[in-house]
Design a protein around this motif. Structure first.
Motif, mmCIF file in Angstrom:
data_model
loop_
_atom_site.group_PDB
_atom_site.id
_atom_site.type_symbol
_atom_site.label_atom_id
_atom_site.label_comp_id
_atom_site.label_asym_id
_atom_site.label_seq_id
_atom_site.Cartn_x
_atom_site.Cartn_y
_atom_site.Cartn_z
ATOM 1 N N GLY A 56 0.813 -1.210 0.000
ATOM 2 C CA GLY A 56 0.000 0.000 0.000
ATOM 3 C C GLY A 56 0.840 1.251 0.000
ATOM 4 O O GLY A 56 1.968 1.272 -0.505
ATOM 5 N N ARG A 57 0.298 2.313 0.598
ATOM 6 C CA ARG A 57 0.991 3.597 0.683
ATOM 7 C C ARG A 57 1.161 3.941 2.156
ATOM 8 O O ARG A 57 0.212 4.369 2.817
ATOM 9 N N GLN A 58 2.374 3.750 2.660
ATOM 10 C CA GLN A 58 2.644 3.985 4.066
ATOM 11 C C GLN A 58 3.191 5.400 4.275
ATOM 12 O O GLN A 58 3.869 5.954 3.401
ATOM 13 N N LEU A 59 2.901 5.985 5.436
ATOM 14 C CA LEU A 59 3.325 7.347 5.717
ATOM 15 C C LEU A 59 4.793 7.436 6.113
ATOM 16 O O LEU A 59 5.485 8.385 5.748
ATOM 17 N N LEU A 60 5.274 6.448 6.855
ATOM 18 C CA LEU A 60 6.678 6.491 7.243
ATOM 19 C C LEU A 60 7.559 6.165 6.042
ATOM 20 O O LEU A 60 7.207 5.322 5.210
#
Length: 337
Positions: A298-302
């Motif tokens: 997915g698209r992780q923030l860290l």
């Protein structure tokens, strides 16, 4: 024809993988490299390979001895878990365990005068874009080869790696599969190289959802009348106990063919359904999570991540695979004739 180097740790299915690769008309086995793993010390691992090739009449296949320990590893007690596992089986299976990972007799064949890491590097660099590296045990040799030779990543055609788990529980900890757990630092190095990679997790091997791909006594019966070649006789003699252990101890319908599936994918990737290429990383911290394989889906923030070059197998056409395996193995009798 697919040209492969097969890197093994000589557990039961590694034996079948060597036999399968050596006789398959769809591949050329350029060499076998060995690594300490589930079958025990490096000499045991290497002698099993040499004896297997002698049995198959394939003494011309080079064998190079490799890593005798992981790059870092885990505690000594934990690393000996496969040995302790065999001891736990004694009370249940008694003398029948003599056919399960027995000490290898002194081989008649010899290893080549080259370390496995150097063999991998030299073969790949001499044949750029032509060699597929198939690793069915811990990834120590592959990692050391990448660390030693930066040009290796671009020289390889592809890698097919056995390891990890995403849906199926791990077989070392609930989160970790043996090959990755045995040398997680090595697995992280290998998966970060940006090489086109197929990853074969427990999900498509050691899970009853993949039951059709497992070796059963019915499959041995199919092979029983195929002839009297020593390879076919060895299967009848040695593998019933493997089938029974995985049925009775692990609650699987048969003996999982992890290593042979991995080899077969080198020339027929359509045997498995796979994800799109993505990045896979390895957890190095802790005890329960150490060796966990993590897919970036997915698209992780860290911040984090790496090369999106790994396709993860999610399903297998088990019936077609088993048909392919049996049709390939009976070629030993044809070759004898």
């Amino acid at each position: 024809m697919e040209r492969i180097i097969l890197d093994v740790d000589s557990a039961g299915d590694d034996i079948l993988a060597v036999l399968f690769a050596a006789i398959s008309p769809s591949m050329k086995l350029e060499g076998v490299t060995t690594c300490t793993g589930a079958a025990g010390p490096i000499d045991q691992v290497t002698n099993v390979v040499l004896n297997t090739l002698a049995l198959a009449g394939k003494g011309d296949v080079p064998v190079a001895k490799g890593a005798w320990r992981p790059i870092v590893g885990n505690s000594k007690e934990d690393m000996q878990a496969p040995v302790h596992f065999e001891k736990r089986l004694v009370a249940r299976f008694g003398d029948r365990l003599k056919k399960f990972n027995p000490p290898a007799p002194t081989p008649t064949l010899k290893v080549i005068d080259k370390h496995a890491v150097d063999f991998i590097i030299d073969t790949a660099l001499a044949n750029p874009g032509e060699i597929t590296l198939v690793v069915t045990g811990p990834m120590t040799n592959a990692a050391m080869a990448f660390l030693q030779e930066p040009a290796l990543a671009k020289a390889l055609k592809r890698m097919v790696l056995l390891g990890g788990n995403f849906i199926t529980p791990g077989n070392i900890t609930p989160l970790s599969e043996y090959n990755i757990w045995a040398d997680p630092e090595a697995a992280r190095v290998v998966l970060n190289q940006g090489v086109d990679t197929i990853l074969v997790p427990l999900d498509v091997c050691e899970d009853n959802r993949a039951a059709a791909s497992m070796l059963t006594r019915d499959d041995l019966a199919d092979l029983k009348d195929a002839g009297d070649h020593p390879v076919l006789q060895m299967l009848q003699d040695s593998f019933p106990i493997y089938i029974d252990i995985w049925r009775e101890f692990f609650d699987l319908v048969g003996f999982p063919m992890d290593d042979i599936i991995t080899v077969a994918l080198a020339f027929d990737p359509t045997l498995c359904t796979m994800t799109e290429p993505l990045f896979c990383d390895i957890v190095l911290d802790g005890r329960v999570a150490r060796g966990q394989t993590v897919a970036y889906r997915g698209r992780q923030l860290l911040p984090g991540g790496g090369p999106k070059t790994t396709r993860i197998c999610t399903d297998i056409d088990g019936r077609r695979f088993m048909k392919l395996f049996k049709e390939t193995i009976v070629r030993y009798q044809t070759a004898k004739a």
